[in-house]
Scaffold this active site. Sequence first.
Site, PDB file in Angstrom:
ATOM      1  N   TYR A 142     -36.491  86.486 -14.486  1.00  0.00           N
ATOM      2  CA  TYR A 142     -37.567  86.198 -13.528  1.00  0.00           C
ATOM      3  C   TYR A 142     -37.179  86.805 -12.190  1.00  0.00           C
ATOM      4  CZ  TYR A 142     -40.677  83.451 -10.463  1.00  0.00           C
ATOM      5  OH  TYR A 142     -41.614  83.049  -9.533  1.00  0.00           O
ATOM      6  N   ASP A 237     -31.006  91.666  -9.069  1.00  0.00           N
ATOM      7  CA  ASP A 237     -31.673  90.530  -8.447  1.00  0.00           C
ATOM      8  C   ASP A 237     -30.654  89.397  -8.387  1.00  0.00           C
ATOM      9  OD1 ASP A 237     -33.058  88.322  -7.711  1.00  0.00           O
ATOM     10  OD2 ASP A 237     -34.758  88.647  -9.066  1.00  0.00           O
ATOM     11  N   LYS A 265     -32.493  82.314  -1.821  1.00  0.00           N
ATOM     12  CA  LYS A 265     -31.890  81.002  -2.071  1.00  0.00           C
ATOM     13  C   LYS A 265     -30.715  80.690  -1.117  1.00  0.00           C
ATOM     14  CE  LYS A 265     -34.220  80.400  -6.327  1.00  0.00           C
ATOM     15  NZ  LYS A 265     -34.540  81.264  -7.445  1.00  0.00           N
TER      16      LYS A 265
HETATM   17  C1  PLP Z   1     -35.932  82.093  -7.491  1.00  0.00           C
HETATM   18  C2  PLP Z   1     -35.846  83.516  -7.909  1.00  0.00           C
HETATM   19  C3  PLP Z   1     -36.697  84.503  -7.390  1.00  0.00           C
HETATM   20  C4  PLP Z   1     -37.877  84.159  -6.540  1.00  0.00           C
HETATM   21  O1  PLP Z   1     -37.501  83.609  -5.327  1.00  0.00           O
HETATM   22  P1  PLP Z   1     -38.589  82.730  -4.526  1.00  0.00           P
HETATM   23  O2  PLP Z   1     -37.885  82.424  -3.247  1.00  0.00           O
HETATM   24  O3  PLP Z   1     -38.887  81.554  -5.382  1.00  0.00           O
HETATM   25  O4  PLP Z   1     -39.783  83.593  -4.334  1.00  0.00           O
HETATM   26  C5  PLP Z   1     -36.463  85.817  -7.720  1.00  0.00           C
HETATM   27  N1  PLP Z   1     -35.455  86.158  -8.523  1.00  0.00           N
HETATM   28  C6  PLP Z   1     -34.619  85.251  -9.053  1.00  0.00           C
HETATM   29  C7  PLP Z   1     -33.496  85.686  -9.921  1.00  0.00           C
HETATM   30  C8  PLP Z   1     -34.807  83.896  -8.783  1.00  0.00           C
HETATM   31  O5  PLP Z   1     -34.018  82.985  -9.359  1.00  0.00           O
END
Ligand code: PLP
Length: 426
Positions: A142, A237, A265
Amino acid sequence: MSESRRLLEAASRVIPGGVNSPVRAFRAVGGSPPFIARAEGARLVDVDGRSYLDFVGSWGPLILGHAAPAVVEAVTEAARRGTSYGAPTPLEVEMAEVVTAAYPSMEMVRLVSSGTEAAMSAIRVARGATGRDVLVKFDGCYHGHADSLLVKAGSGGATFGVPDSKGVPAALAELTLTVAFNDLDGVRDLFRRKGDSIAAVIVEPVAGNMGVVPPAPGFLEGLREVTRAHGALLIFDEVITGFRVAYGGAQERYGVQADLTCLGKIIGGGLPVGAYGGRRAIMSEVSPLGGVYQAGTLSGNPLAVAAGLAAIRALADRRAYARLETLGALLEQGLRDGAQKAGVPLTVNRVGSMLTAFFCATPVTDYATARKADTARYARFFSAMLERGIYLAPSQFEAAFVSLAHAEADLALAARAAAESLSTVA
Ligand SMILES: *Cc1c(COP(=O)(O)O)cnc(C)c1O
């Protein structure tokens, strides 16, 4: 009726599903979510006064725990100086210096307000820098909810992606090709066939959004090699893994450098921040230096950056990661022991302080194997844990996080609750 139930009913009249992010609605596990009144350290307290030991940590950001004094102080102090200026500030420079020092592959970095924005912007830069349109992602990874990334595998493996949400145009989804996580041969095959048109491969270097799935030995190295050979960019990511699996993220832990990196995060310390960055030449494509447009009214927000810097400063003491490893191992051991005693098949995947216990007997190495988990059993386990005051993610396919605010006694408590809960679902 509990106050949480009453609030959910009120919320459901004015907010879709009563929540501002779908997983919070508990649809995957049943029941209804506690509404949270406050939190401190490793504990949440709901509006009915119930206290929970928290292993969600706001889905990853709270590596110091809730309301960490250093973060609260930094935010409070920053707020007194104004909440937003829409103009450059000293703190942003410090944040960029701290991030680029921790991530050598990021020579320049741009701050945004969410992980979604970071990933969306990184793929725009990759497309702009390479002049190519096709994106490769992994099934079950994701990267936020941007259109190009809400794509799942079409029929017949390694083929054109199909939208994973209504409202995503098929024409756009077709530009995203999907491969199974850890399937390096699948990636190589895709590059043999379409290498000239691929702008980038985007990957969670440790998958966290299908539950925790570590990279197989050689997988990240292989991605590095095949992208380089075909002039495509490798995007890590690290929105979850950044400052989580090591201070320098998965890149430090596994010794593989990305071309572009997404953060989020933890770097916001619990406030909304994301970031993307890479080599100077690539990031020079970003406006106002180059032709790739990206902007944000609240980007580099002084409160959010102050919170993030406070969190990162606390992590700069590398003993933090040894401590997180110890605590993560305790949680893992507690789950394993409980499962063995109860005779419940459980596959525990853990990298440092992130962990998922899959309710299946077979190894979980990708999305297909993750899907073998018994989600109904997870739902019963989740409810049994919640009843015992342990707050886990309301879905089998999420990570549990431990924080520096967890104590050995908390892990012992969690282990006892897990042993009881596992015996009830045996
Ligand atoms: C949480 C997450 C996102 C999205 O971040 P948001 O701040 O919720 O938009 C993207 N990539 C990864 C791997 C994530 O865990």
